[in-house]
Design a protein around this motif. Structure first.
Motif, short mmCIF file in Angstrom:
data_model
loop_
_atom_site.label_atom_id
_atom_site.label_comp_id
_atom_site.label_asym_id
_atom_site.label_seq_id
_atom_site.Cartn_x
_atom_site.Cartn_y
_atom_site.Cartn_z
N SER A 164 -30.94 -18.38 1.27
CA SER A 164 -30.08 -17.36 0.65
C SER A 164 -30.25 -15.95 1.22
N GLY A 165 -31.23 -15.75 2.10
CA GLY A 165 -31.41 -14.42 2.67
C GLY A 165 -32.29 -13.53 1.80
N LEU A 166 -32.33 -12.25 2.14
CA LEU A 166 -33.20 -11.30 1.44
C LEU A 166 -32.59 -10.83 0.12
N ILE A 167 -31.36 -10.31 0.17
CA ILE A 167 -30.75 -9.73 -1.03
C ILE A 167 -30.38 -10.80 -2.04
N GLU A 168 -29.70 -11.85 -1.58
CA GLU A 168 -29.25 -12.91 -2.48
C GLU A 168 -30.34 -13.95 -2.76
N GLY A 169 -31.45 -13.87 -2.03
CA GLY A 169 -32.52 -14.83 -2.21
C GLY A 169 -33.75 -14.22 -2.86
N LEU A 170 -34.58 -13.55 -2.06
CA LEU A 170 -35.83 -13.00 -2.57
C LEU A 170 -35.63 -11.83 -3.53
N TYR A 171 -34.49 -11.15 -3.40
CA TYR A 171 -34.20 -10.04 -4.32
C TYR A 171 -33.08 -10.39 -5.31
N ALA A 172 -32.83 -11.67 -5.50
CA ALA A 172 -31.84 -12.08 -6.49
C ALA A 172 -32.30 -11.66 -7.89
N GLY A 173 -31.42 -11.00 -8.62
CA GLY A 173 -31.77 -10.59 -9.98
C GLY A 173 -32.58 -9.32 -10.08
N VAL A 174 -32.64 -8.53 -9.00
CA VAL A 174 -33.45 -7.31 -9.06
C VAL A 174 -32.88 -6.32 -10.08
N SER A 175 -31.55 -6.35 -10.29
CA SER A 175 -30.95 -5.47 -11.31
C SER A 175 -31.47 -5.83 -12.70
N ALA A 176 -31.70 -7.12 -12.95
CA ALA A 176 -32.28 -7.54 -14.23
C ALA A 176 -33.72 -7.10 -14.34
N ALA A 177 -34.43 -7.09 -13.21
CA ALA A 177 -35.83 -6.62 -13.21
C ALA A 177 -35.90 -5.14 -13.56
N TYR A 178 -34.94 -4.35 -13.04
CA TYR A 178 -34.90 -2.93 -13.38
C TYR A 178 -34.57 -2.73 -14.85
N LEU A 179 -33.59 -3.49 -15.36
CA LEU A 179 -33.24 -3.38 -16.78
C LEU A 179 -34.43 -3.78 -17.64
N ARG A 180 -35.17 -4.78 -17.20
CA ARG A 180 -36.36 -5.23 -17.94
C ARG A 180 -37.37 -4.10 -18.09
N GLN A 181 -37.51 -3.29 -17.06
CA GLN A 181 -38.47 -2.17 -17.13
C GLN A 181 -38.00 -1.11 -18.13
#
Length: 237
Positions: free
Chosen positions: A115-132
């Motif tokens: 899936s690549g970097l953005i869609e793979g390893l960084y998938a859901g990073v917006s949810a991680a920010y909201l979680r913080q």
């Protein structure tokens, strides 16, 4: 998986600790600043009322508003999440069913290749920010606020400000962590779903565009209560 979780938690705690140490230093400096800007900066002399058993105490420092503490806690958590989110994705994908991985490095390699970097390893990073903002801010901010209130109470009573029982600190940690966990459960649900989505077959993927889309679709398709699915074990954790 445990080591991944530990490293992510440690990074968040260290980042928050640095922020609050800087804030405490600034407030200590302001409370000892002389009225005349031309006067030498000297530490205030302790009064007899503030001395007990040879221990020197200081006057209670001006309180940092809880709202500021929540913001500082969220920003420090976002900084940690920026670097550690790929570890969270690897952890989630190793824990859910489907493709089997030999170890963390194999998981990282396969996720990136698939899936690549953005869609793979960084998938859901917006949810991680909201979680913080929903969890990390309350967990760190409320604890720091309760700790400062207890320290100021000790100072006003002429005690060492750090004379706080472990059981009291434990209670403050449970309260702040429990409140933050319950408030942050929707972001936790979104984080897990978005992190694990790329592991599903193409036909089964939900393809959430971002955390707002994820939460909105869960609410519309499954009901608002689904956002707090698993809240009880999350709070107990």
């Amino acid at each position: 998986s445990f080591s991944i979780f530990s490293r992510r938690s440690l990074s968040s705690i260290v980042a928050a600790d640095k922020v609050f140490r800087l804030i405490d230093f600034r407030h200590d400096l302001l409370t000892t600043m002389p009225e005349s800007t031309h006067a030498p900066l000297l530490p205030a002399s302790p009064s007899p009322a503030n001395q007990q058993n040879g221990q020197q105490t200081t006057s209670p420092s001006s309180s940092i508003p809880l709202s500021h503490r929540l913001v500082f806690g969220a920003l420090s958590g976002m900084g940690a999440a920026t670097f550690c989110h790929p570890l969270d994705v690897i952890r989630v994908q190793m824990q859910v069913g489907g493709i089997q991985y030999k170890n963390s490095l194999d998981a990282a390699s396969q996720i990136y290749s698939r899936s690549g970097l953005i869609e793979g390893l960084y998938a859901g990073v917006s949810a991680a920010y909201l979680r913080q903002w929903m969890y990390g801010s309350f967990r760190i901010g409320i604890y720091a606020y309760l700790l400062e209130q207890t320290q100021n109470k000790n100072i006003s009573e002429g005690k060492d400000k750090n004379d706080i029982q472990f059981s009291r600190k434990l209670a403050m940690g449970c309260i702040s962590g429990g409140v933050g966990s319950f408030i942050g459960t929707p972001s936790e649900v979104a984080l897990v779903r978005m992190s694990a989505d790329s592991k599903l077959s193409v036909a089964e993927r939900r393809n959430y565009s971002n955390v707002v889309d994820c939460i909105a679709r869960i609410t519309k398709e499954e009901g608002v209560t689904k956002l707090w699915q698993g809240a009880t074990p999350t709070v107990l954790r």
